[in-house]
Structures are given as structure tokens and as C-alpha cells.
Design a protein around this motif. Sequence first.
Motif, PDB file in Angstrom:
ATOM      1  N   GLY A   1      63.273 -70.550  15.531  1.00 16.34           N
ATOM      2  CA  GLY A   1      64.501 -71.168  14.726  1.00 16.34           C
ATOM      3  C   GLY A   1      64.931 -70.148  13.535  1.00 16.34           C
ATOM      4  O   GLY A   1      66.059 -70.289  13.194  1.00 16.34           O
ATOM      5  N   PHE A   2      64.163 -69.501  13.026  1.00 18.24           N
ATOM      6  CA  PHE A   2      64.450 -68.706  11.711  1.00 18.24           C
ATOM      7  C   PHE A   2      63.940 -67.540  11.857  1.00 18.24           C
ATOM      8  O   PHE A   2      63.883 -66.815  10.724  1.00 18.24           O
ATOM      9  CB  PHE A   2      63.996 -69.668  10.522  1.00 18.24           C
ATOM     10  CG  PHE A   2      64.236 -71.047  10.539  1.00 18.24           C
ATOM     11  CD1 PHE A   2      65.690 -71.351  10.382  1.00 18.24           C
ATOM     12  CD2 PHE A   2      63.318 -72.209  10.702  1.00 18.24           C
ATOM     13  CE1 PHE A   2      66.047 -72.713  10.264  1.00 18.24           C
ATOM     14  CE2 PHE A   2      63.607 -73.401  10.817  1.00 18.24           C
ATOM     15  CZ  PHE A   2      64.994 -73.639  10.467  1.00 18.24           C
TER      16      PHE A   2
ATOM     17  N   VAL B   1      59.849 -68.678  -7.290  1.00 15.49           N
ATOM     18  CA  VAL B   1      59.869 -68.823  -5.700  1.00 15.49           C
ATOM     19  C   VAL B   1      61.292 -68.694  -5.123  1.00 15.49           C
ATOM     20  O   VAL B   1      61.902 -69.606  -5.105  1.00 15.49           O
ATOM     21  CB  VAL B   1      59.009 -70.299  -5.102  1.00 15.49           C
ATOM     22  CG1 VAL B   1      59.110 -70.125  -3.588  1.00 15.49           C
ATOM     23  CG2 VAL B   1      57.810 -70.185  -5.844  1.00 15.49           C
ATOM     24  N   GLY B   2      61.689 -67.863  -4.473  1.00 18.85           N
ATOM     25  CA  GLY B   2      62.915 -67.650  -4.389  1.00 18.85           C
ATOM     26  C   GLY B   2      63.931 -67.847  -5.351  1.00 18.85           C
ATOM     27  O   GLY B   2      63.963 -67.209  -6.399  1.00 18.85           O
TER      28      GLY B   2
ATOM     29  N   LEU C   1      56.671 -72.821   0.576  1.00 18.20           N
ATOM     30  CA  LEU C   1      58.060 -73.136   0.018  1.00 18.20           C
ATOM     31  C   LEU C   1      58.613 -71.785   0.022  1.00 18.20           C
ATOM     32  O   LEU C   1      59.788 -71.338   0.401  1.00 18.20           O
ATOM     33  CB  LEU C   1      58.132 -73.564  -1.407  1.00 18.20           C
ATOM     34  CG  LEU C   1      59.334 -73.690  -2.028  1.00 18.20           C
ATOM     35  CD1 LEU C   1      60.231 -74.788  -1.275  1.00 18.20           C
ATOM     36  CD2 LEU C   1      59.181 -74.488  -3.469  1.00 18.20           C
ATOM     37  N   ARG C   2      57.611 -70.517  -0.395  1.00 13.99           N
ATOM     38  CA  ARG C   2      58.092 -69.363  -0.361  1.00 13.99           C
ATOM     39  C   ARG C   2      58.811 -68.701   1.074  1.00 13.99           C
ATOM     40  O   ARG C   2      59.836 -68.052   1.422  1.00 13.99           O
ATOM     41  CB  ARG C   2      57.028 -68.255  -0.871  1.00 13.99           C
ATOM     42  CG  ARG C   2      57.700 -66.994  -0.929  1.00 13.99           C
ATOM     43  CD  ARG C   2      56.456 -65.812  -1.548  1.00 13.99           C
ATOM     44  NE  ARG C   2      55.466 -66.387  -2.520  1.00 13.99           N
ATOM     45  CZ  ARG C   2      55.750 -66.624  -3.739  1.00 13.99           C
ATOM     46  NH1 ARG C   2      56.960 -66.085  -4.237  1.00 13.99           N
ATOM     47  NH2 ARG C   2      54.685 -66.900  -4.382  1.00 13.99           N
ATOM     48  N   ARG C   3      57.930 -69.242   2.177  1.00 12.10           N
ATOM     49  CA  ARG C   3      58.546 -68.975   3.529  1.00 12.10           C
ATOM     50  C   ARG C   3      59.786 -69.709   3.811  1.00 12.10           C
ATOM     51  O   ARG C   3      60.605 -69.163   4.626  1.00 12.10           O
ATOM     52  CB  ARG C   3      57.385 -69.387   4.396  1.00 12.10           C
ATOM     53  CG  ARG C   3      56.106 -68.537   4.547  1.00 12.10           C
ATOM     54  CD  ARG C   3      55.418 -68.884   5.422  1.00 12.10           C
ATOM     55  NE  ARG C   3      54.533 -70.256   5.383  1.00 12.10           N
ATOM     56  CZ  ARG C   3      53.457 -70.513   4.897  1.00 12.10           C
ATOM     57  NH1 ARG C   3      52.644 -69.483   4.134  1.00 12.10           N
ATOM     58  NH2 ARG C   3      53.047 -71.545   4.807  1.00 12.10           N
ATOM     59  N   VAL C   4      59.837 -70.969   3.445  1.00 10.51           N
ATOM     60  CA  VAL C   4      61.405 -71.563   3.490  1.00 10.51           C
ATOM     61  C   VAL C   4      62.271 -70.968   2.873  1.00 10.51           C
ATOM     62  O   VAL C   4      63.219 -70.698   3.629  1.00 10.51           O
ATOM     63  CB  VAL C   4      61.173 -73.131   3.034  1.00 10.51           C
ATOM     64  CG1 VAL C   4      62.323 -73.668   3.285  1.00 10.51           C
ATOM     65  CG2 VAL C   4      59.982 -74.006   3.843  1.00 10.51           C
TER      66      VAL C   4
ATOM     67  N   HIS D   1      61.721 -78.647   7.786  1.00 17.07           N
ATOM     68  CA  HIS D   1      61.360 -79.377   8.772  1.00 17.07           C
ATOM     69  C   HIS D   1      60.259 -78.707   9.592  1.00 17.07           C
ATOM     70  O   HIS D   1      59.175 -78.872  10.127  1.00 17.07           O
ATOM     71  CB  HIS D   1      62.231 -80.257   9.745  1.00 17.07           C
ATOM     72  CG  HIS D   1      61.578 -80.736  10.907  1.00 17.07           C
ATOM     73  ND1 HIS D   1      61.237 -80.509  12.201  1.00 17.07           N
ATOM     74  CD2 HIS D   1      61.129 -82.209  10.971  1.00 17.07           C
ATOM     75  CE1 HIS D   1      60.634 -81.463  12.733  1.00 17.07           C
ATOM     76  NE2 HIS D   1      60.685 -82.391  12.152  1.00 17.07           N
ATOM     77  N   ALA D   2      60.721 -77.326   9.882  1.00 16.37           N
ATOM     78  CA  ALA D   2      60.132 -76.412  10.862  1.00 16.37           C
ATOM     79  C   ALA D   2      58.980 -75.960   9.969  1.00 16.37           C
ATOM     80  O   ALA D   2      57.747 -75.299  10.493  1.00 16.37           O
ATOM     81  CB  ALA D   2      60.880 -75.184  11.033  1.00 16.37           C
TER      82      ALA D   2
END
Length: 287
Positions: free
Chosen positions: A36-37, A165-166, A180-183, A253-254
Motif C-alpha cells: 500500500g505504501f 523523526v520525519g 515511526l520513521r518508516r511510517v 495500521h500497515a
Amino acid sequence: MRLVPAIIIAVALILAPVIWVGTTYLLQSGQGGGDGFGASAVDSGARIELERMRQQLEDVQARMERLEQELSSAIATLQRPVTPPGDGDGFDDGFRPDTGADNDILDAYAQVVLIADRRNVNRGLQVAGPDYLEARLGRPREVLSDSCEEMTNVSLASKLVTEQVGPIRVRMLQPAIESLRRVFENVRQTDPDLYARINTAGALCVRRIRGTQNRLSTHSYGLAVDLNIDGRLDTLGDGRTQLGLTILADFFHAEGWVWGAAFGREDSMHFEISRRQLDEWLDAGLL
């Protein structure tokens, strides 16, 4: 004239599954059939429209219930015909009118909307909860208060990290920071306009859950973060949230995070690690 509401209800019943199927198809198409991303960035306006279609499902249900009540009242009292809702009917769908201004798309992220099917937004993910967290990780601090205090559990404290982070700077446990960084990186690649609007109301806060004597908040473990759009705090427990947070919820969620929108007392700014994700980190020796 009393047939008009019945006709509208019938039309709504027909349109609801059409909207649902259309929304599902667009979301699946936009996610490329993978996680999805990983796909290229999509147009911000298109993503907002997808979220608006989700909200339409909730709005159609509300309108149907309202029309059914009006129809029953009209039949019972025989005082006046019931007219379908239109301009000036007092129904607030949560969206501001289109002004045609250049910043309409950007402003849409901060708009407050109903949370569609909020009890099921975490679909398959389970909250860890205070008892489970304490059983698996111990207590971050023995003596608790209603104020944020330092973590005294040496093992946990050694894994705390403070980083940018972002778009936000937070203090959390290392695995949560990396997750969180991946999100945020997925958000940045997919919807950079939304990414630029993300703000935080805090992460680590070692305290008891307010209203309890000794139960630990998930924030006490550095495994939760509160987010908002443009620094505008959400109203707790009203079943509504900023549209931008409904978009962010899919990315979280992912990655195995639970959204507080599904809590008994809705808290849509709140995102925390699920029990499944916590167990994975423990099994991998990361905590």
C-alpha cells in the motif's frame, strides 16, 4: 409529498453499496496491490477525495436514519409533509464549502470529519494494554503520579532515544522510533503535502492513567505518540477527527500501530504499538 423521503431512503440504500465498492476499488488501486505504501506518490487532491468517499458512507447512514424519523413523525401527526434535506437543513457533514482558493486542498487536511466505522478502524490489531505491557516489560517507574516523570527502569531507559523523526522530534524506545520513521517516510513519498502538516502533542510521558491509582499509560513506555495537523488539538471523545489523521491511520495500521479512534472514549490523536508488534520486537530481542 410523503413519498419523497421514502424515495430518498431507497436511493440512499442503493447508493451506499455503490459508494463502498467504489471506495474499496480506488483504495486498492491506489495501493498498487502490495503493502500500500511502496508505490509512487499520489496526487494530494485524489487522496483527500478517497477519504471524503469514506466519510460519505457514514453521512448516508446518518441521513437515512434522520429521514426515517421524519417520515414516521409525519405519518403519526399528519401535520405536514416531510421534505428531503437540502440547503439549510442543518446537517453538518464536516466539510467546508469549496471556495476555489489555492489552499483548499491543504486546508482540507485539518478539517474535522466523522470517523467512519471507528470501532473497526484497527481491523485485526489488538491493544497491548497496561497489564500486558507491565507483564512483558516491567514497570517503567515504581512511584507514579498524574505528571510526566523520568523513567527509572534501567533496562527500558537504556533503549530510550530522542530524535528528529520525519516532521517531529520525539523521545521513545528505539524500535518504536524506527517504526515511526518508516511510517513517516511512507507518508512523505505518498503524500508530501500531508507530511508537511504533521505535528505532535507528545510521546514519552511516564505517568499513571488519569483517574486511576496505579495503572500505566502506554505513553509511559515510550510506545505511543499523539499527532495532529497544524498543531490543532483534537476534541477528545466526540467521534470526529481531522481528515489528515484518518489518512495517517492507514499508514500506521500497515506498520502495526493501533489508532485511538477506536477506544471507548475516542482519542484520535493517539497512536500506539499493537500487542502483535510488541511481541515481534520482544521475540527479536529488540526490547
